[in-house]
Design a protein around this motif. Structure first.
Motif, PDB file in Angstrom:
ATOM      1  N   ALA A   1     -35.048 -23.339 -14.064  1.00  0.00           N
ATOM      2  CA  ALA A   1     -35.999 -22.968 -13.024  1.00  0.00           C
ATOM      3  C   ALA A   1     -37.425 -22.934 -13.563  1.00  0.00           C
ATOM      4  O   ALA A   1     -38.364 -23.395 -12.895  1.00  0.00           O
ATOM      5  CB  ALA A   1     -35.627 -21.607 -12.440  1.00  0.00           C
ATOM      6  N   GLY A   2     -37.601 -22.413 -14.768  1.00  0.00           N
ATOM      7  CA  GLY A   2     -38.937 -22.365 -15.348  1.00  0.00           C
ATOM      8  C   GLY A   2     -39.510 -23.741 -15.613  1.00  0.00           C
ATOM      9  O   GLY A   2     -40.670 -24.031 -15.280  1.00  0.00           O
TER      10      GLY A   2
ATOM     11  N   ILE B   1     -42.759 -25.411 -13.671  1.00  0.00           N
ATOM     12  CA  ILE B   1     -43.916 -25.908 -14.427  1.00  0.00           C
ATOM     13  C   ILE B   1     -44.222 -27.359 -14.045  1.00  0.00           C
ATOM     14  O   ILE B   1     -45.384 -27.739 -13.845  1.00  0.00           O
ATOM     15  CB  ILE B   1     -43.654 -25.775 -15.937  1.00  0.00           C
ATOM     16  CG1 ILE B   1     -43.763 -24.315 -16.368  1.00  0.00           C
ATOM     17  CG2 ILE B   1     -44.642 -26.620 -16.735  1.00  0.00           C
ATOM     18  CD1 ILE B   1     -43.455 -24.084 -17.826  1.00  0.00           C
ATOM     19  N   GLN B   2     -43.184 -28.184 -13.935  1.00  0.00           N
ATOM     20  CA  GLN B   2     -43.410 -29.581 -13.576  1.00  0.00           C
ATOM     21  C   GLN B   2     -43.944 -29.714 -12.155  1.00  0.00           C
ATOM     22  O   GLN B   2     -44.812 -30.547 -11.882  1.00  0.00           O
ATOM     23  CB  GLN B   2     -42.124 -30.386 -13.724  1.00  0.00           C
ATOM     24  CG  GLN B   2     -42.329 -31.879 -13.493  1.00  0.00           C
ATOM     25  CD  GLN B   2     -41.103 -32.690 -13.826  1.00  0.00           C
ATOM     26  OE1 GLN B   2     -40.089 -32.156 -14.236  1.00  0.00           O
ATOM     27  NE2 GLN B   2     -41.190 -34.002 -13.658  1.00  0.00           N
ATOM     28  N   LEU B   3     -43.458 -28.891 -11.240  1.00  0.00           N
ATOM     29  CA  LEU B   3     -43.950 -28.941  -9.861  1.00  0.00           C
ATOM     30  C   LEU B   3     -45.435 -28.574  -9.789  1.00  0.00           C
ATOM     31  O   LEU B   3     -46.233 -29.262  -9.125  1.00  0.00           O
ATOM     32  CB  LEU B   3     -43.130 -28.000  -8.985  1.00  0.00           C
ATOM     33  CG  LEU B   3     -41.705 -28.446  -8.622  1.00  0.00           C
ATOM     34  CD1 LEU B   3     -40.949 -27.312  -7.946  1.00  0.00           C
ATOM     35  CD2 LEU B   3     -41.739 -29.666  -7.710  1.00  0.00           C
ATOM     36  N   ILE B   4     -45.826 -27.501 -10.458  1.00  0.00           N
ATOM     37  CA  ILE B   4     -47.222 -27.073 -10.411  1.00  0.00           C
ATOM     38  C   ILE B   4     -48.114 -28.062 -11.158  1.00  0.00           C
ATOM     39  O   ILE B   4     -49.250 -28.344 -10.726  1.00  0.00           O
ATOM     40  CB  ILE B   4     -47.349 -25.650 -10.990  1.00  0.00           C
ATOM     41  CG1 ILE B   4     -46.570 -24.665 -10.114  1.00  0.00           C
ATOM     42  CG2 ILE B   4     -48.805 -25.232 -11.088  1.00  0.00           C
ATOM     43  CD1 ILE B   4     -46.618 -23.235 -10.605  1.00  0.00           C
ATOM     44  N   ALA B   5     -47.623 -28.621 -12.276  1.00  0.00           N
ATOM     45  CA  ALA B   5     -48.414 -29.615 -12.998  1.00  0.00           C
ATOM     46  C   ALA B   5     -48.621 -30.866 -12.154  1.00  0.00           C
ATOM     47  O   ALA B   5     -49.720 -31.449 -12.139  1.00  0.00           O
ATOM     48  CB  ALA B   5     -47.717 -29.972 -14.317  1.00  0.00           C
ATOM     49  N   THR B   6     -47.611 -31.286 -11.431  1.00  0.00           N
ATOM     50  CA  THR B   6     -47.747 -32.442 -10.540  1.00  0.00           C
ATOM     51  C   THR B   6     -48.737 -32.155  -9.420  1.00  0.00           C
ATOM     52  O   THR B   6     -49.556 -33.007  -9.047  1.00  0.00           O
ATOM     53  CB  THR B   6     -46.374 -32.814  -9.959  1.00  0.00           C
ATOM     54  OG1 THR B   6     -45.454 -33.057 -11.020  1.00  0.00           O
ATOM     55  CG2 THR B   6     -46.483 -34.056  -9.095  1.00  0.00           C
TER      56      THR B   6
ATOM     57  N   LEU C   1     -58.297 -26.760 -10.138  1.00  0.00           N
ATOM     58  CA  LEU C   1     -58.612 -25.860 -11.249  1.00  0.00           C
ATOM     59  C   LEU C   1     -57.836 -24.557 -11.130  1.00  0.00           C
ATOM     60  O   LEU C   1     -57.286 -24.050 -12.125  1.00  0.00           O
ATOM     61  CB  LEU C   1     -60.114 -25.580 -11.271  1.00  0.00           C
ATOM     62  CG  LEU C   1     -60.604 -24.632 -12.380  1.00  0.00           C
ATOM     63  CD1 LEU C   1     -60.274 -25.210 -13.751  1.00  0.00           C
ATOM     64  CD2 LEU C   1     -62.094 -24.378 -12.242  1.00  0.00           C
ATOM     65  N   LEU C   2     -57.781 -24.007  -9.933  1.00  0.00           N
ATOM     66  CA  LEU C   2     -56.981 -22.799  -9.731  1.00  0.00           C
ATOM     67  C   LEU C   2     -55.505 -23.048 -10.014  1.00  0.00           C
ATOM     68  O   LEU C   2     -54.813 -22.194 -10.587  1.00  0.00           O
ATOM     69  CB  LEU C   2     -57.171 -22.299  -8.291  1.00  0.00           C
ATOM     70  CG  LEU C   2     -58.567 -21.781  -7.922  1.00  0.00           C
ATOM     71  CD1 LEU C   2     -58.622 -21.404  -6.446  1.00  0.00           C
ATOM     72  CD2 LEU C   2     -58.946 -20.600  -8.795  1.00  0.00           C
ATOM     73  N   THR C   3     -55.020 -24.224  -9.616  1.00  0.00           N
ATOM     74  CA  THR C   3     -53.631 -24.571  -9.898  1.00  0.00           C
ATOM     75  C   THR C   3     -53.385 -24.699 -11.397  1.00  0.00           C
ATOM     76  O   THR C   3     -52.335 -24.283 -11.901  1.00  0.00           O
ATOM     77  CB  THR C   3     -53.269 -25.892  -9.196  1.00  0.00           C
ATOM     78  OG1 THR C   3     -53.612 -25.810  -7.817  1.00  0.00           O
ATOM     79  CG2 THR C   3     -51.786 -26.180  -9.317  1.00  0.00           C
ATOM     80  N   ALA C   4     -54.377 -25.235 -12.119  1.00  0.00           N
ATOM     81  CA  ALA C   4     -54.243 -25.351 -13.573  1.00  0.00           C
ATOM     82  C   ALA C   4     -54.215 -23.981 -14.234  1.00  0.00           C
ATOM     83  O   ALA C   4     -53.474 -23.760 -15.197  1.00  0.00           O
ATOM     84  CB  ALA C   4     -55.384 -26.195 -14.133  1.00  0.00           C
TER      85      ALA C   4
ATOM     86  N   LEU D   1     -48.237 -19.437 -15.893  1.00  0.00           N
ATOM     87  CA  LEU D   1     -46.794 -19.667 -15.795  1.00  0.00           C
ATOM     88  C   LEU D   1     -46.215 -20.117 -17.129  1.00  0.00           C
ATOM     89  O   LEU D   1     -45.088 -19.750 -17.482  1.00  0.00           O
ATOM     90  CB  LEU D   1     -46.511 -20.710 -14.717  1.00  0.00           C
ATOM     91  CG  LEU D   1     -45.044 -21.060 -14.473  1.00  0.00           C
ATOM     92  CD1 LEU D   1     -44.274 -19.823 -14.016  1.00  0.00           C
ATOM     93  CD2 LEU D   1     -44.906 -22.180 -13.457  1.00  0.00           C
ATOM     94  N   THR D   2     -46.992 -20.875 -17.886  1.00  0.00           N
ATOM     95  CA  THR D   2     -46.529 -21.306 -19.208  1.00  0.00           C
ATOM     96  C   THR D   2     -46.366 -20.108 -20.142  1.00  0.00           C
ATOM     97  O   THR D   2     -45.398 -20.026 -20.908  1.00  0.00           O
ATOM     98  CB  THR D   2     -47.520 -22.317 -19.806  1.00  0.00           C
ATOM     99  OG1 THR D   2     -47.666 -23.425 -18.909  1.00  0.00           O
ATOM    100  CG2 THR D   2     -47.021 -22.825 -21.149  1.00  0.00           C
ATOM    101  N   LEU D   3     -47.324 -19.171 -20.070  1.00  0.00           N
ATOM    102  CA  LEU D   3     -47.190 -17.945 -20.873  1.00  0.00           C
ATOM    103  C   LEU D   3     -45.941 -17.162 -20.463  1.00  0.00           C
ATOM    104  O   LEU D   3     -45.218 -16.634 -21.319  1.00  0.00           O
ATOM    105  CB  LEU D   3     -48.433 -17.079 -20.707  1.00  0.00           C
ATOM    106  CG  LEU D   3     -49.751 -17.656 -21.232  1.00  0.00           C
ATOM    107  CD1 LEU D   3     -50.878 -16.664 -21.000  1.00  0.00           C
ATOM    108  CD2 LEU D   3     -49.642 -18.005 -22.708  1.00  0.00           C
ATOM    109  N   LEU D   4     -45.707 -17.098 -19.154  1.00  0.00           N
ATOM    110  CA  LEU D   4     -44.504 -16.413 -18.673  1.00  0.00           C
ATOM    111  C   LEU D   4     -43.243 -17.117 -19.147  1.00  0.00           C
ATOM    112  O   LEU D   4     -42.267 -16.460 -19.530  1.00  0.00           O
ATOM    113  CB  LEU D   4     -44.532 -16.342 -17.146  1.00  0.00           C
ATOM    114  CG  LEU D   4     -43.304 -15.721 -16.470  1.00  0.00           C
ATOM    115  CD1 LEU D   4     -43.143 -14.264 -16.888  1.00  0.00           C
ATOM    116  CD2 LEU D   4     -43.400 -15.839 -14.959  1.00  0.00           C
TER     117      LEU D   4
END
Length: 227
Positions: free
Chosen positions: A167-168, A172-177, A191-194, A200-203
């Motif tokens: 799930a993680g 991450i791939q969905l938000i990066a896309t 920028l906000l999405t980044a 999310l990466t820290l989480l």
């Protein structure tokens, strides 16, 4: 372009040979080996401190008999953390997203703890299937429920680790896309999405470490019940 978001969870192959064996071997080459010197360097000192603290915390509730499992469970903890953390790097494969691999870890260790309990204290081990003071009419139902809960433990171990990592990675791939697609259209939103992707990466880094710890902690609790 990736045809499916789930392609990242497929085991990579080279010339028809799966590379999961290489991925499982790599973590052990990254850790420094102990030296014969009186004083270790900073990396070895930090590594030894982490392993000692983890071992003390996990095995403090267990009796002396359970301390024989210290080397096995500590090595499994370090191994799982390394696999989970390496899987967060770009262009890598995370073996612990495969349910078959996680079940291969969970089933033998859970079964070993059950066999130890049946061999050393069968009355106490079987007593977990029927709580004390149970009404007579509920005895068959409770025995069935407790037996199912006993056999579902390894499945819960493997599915928990697989589901959290899968799930993680997928999120991450969905938000990066989304950030990549929105950048030429709406740069402020991208920028906000980044920023959200960074958080999310820290989480996910925390999840990678916590899930490995929970996996080994639950195994130690199962072992504690049978010792």
């Amino acid at each position: 372009m990736t045809l499916s978001f789930f392609d990242q969870f497929m085991s990579p192959t080279f010339l028809g040979v799966p590379l999961i064996v290489l991925a499982l071997t790599l973590p052990w080459t990254l850790y420094p080996k102990p030296t014969d010197q009186w004083l270790n360097n900073r990396l070895l000192t930090l590594q030894n401190w982490f392993i000692n603290r983890f071992t003390q915390q996990i095995f403090q509730p267990l009796n002396v008999t359970g301390h024989k499992w210290a080397m096995l469970l500590t090595s499994l903890m370090v191994f799982l953390i390394t696999l989970n953390m390496l899987g967060l790097l770009p262009y890598t494969f995370t073996p612990t997203t495969q349910l078959s691999l996680n079940m291969a870890f969970a089933i033998p260790l859970w079964l070993a703890s059950v066999i130890i309990g049946m061999r050393n204290q069968p009355t106490h081990a079987l007593g977990h299937l029927l709580p004390e003071g149970t009404p007579t009419l509920l005895i068959p139902v409770l025995i069935i429920i407790e037996t199912i809960s006993l056999f579902i433990r390894p499945l819960a171990l493997g599915v928990r680790l697989t589901a959290n990592l899968t799930a993680g990675h997928l999120l991450i791939q969905l938000i990066a896309t989304a950030a990549f697609v929105l950048f030429p259209l709406m740069p402020p939103v991208a920028l906000l999405t980044a920023i959200l992707l960074f958080l999310l990466t820290l989480l996910e880094i925390a999840v990678a470490m916590i899930q490995a710890y929970v996996f080994v902690l639950l195994l130690s609790l199962y072992l504690q019940e049978n010792l």
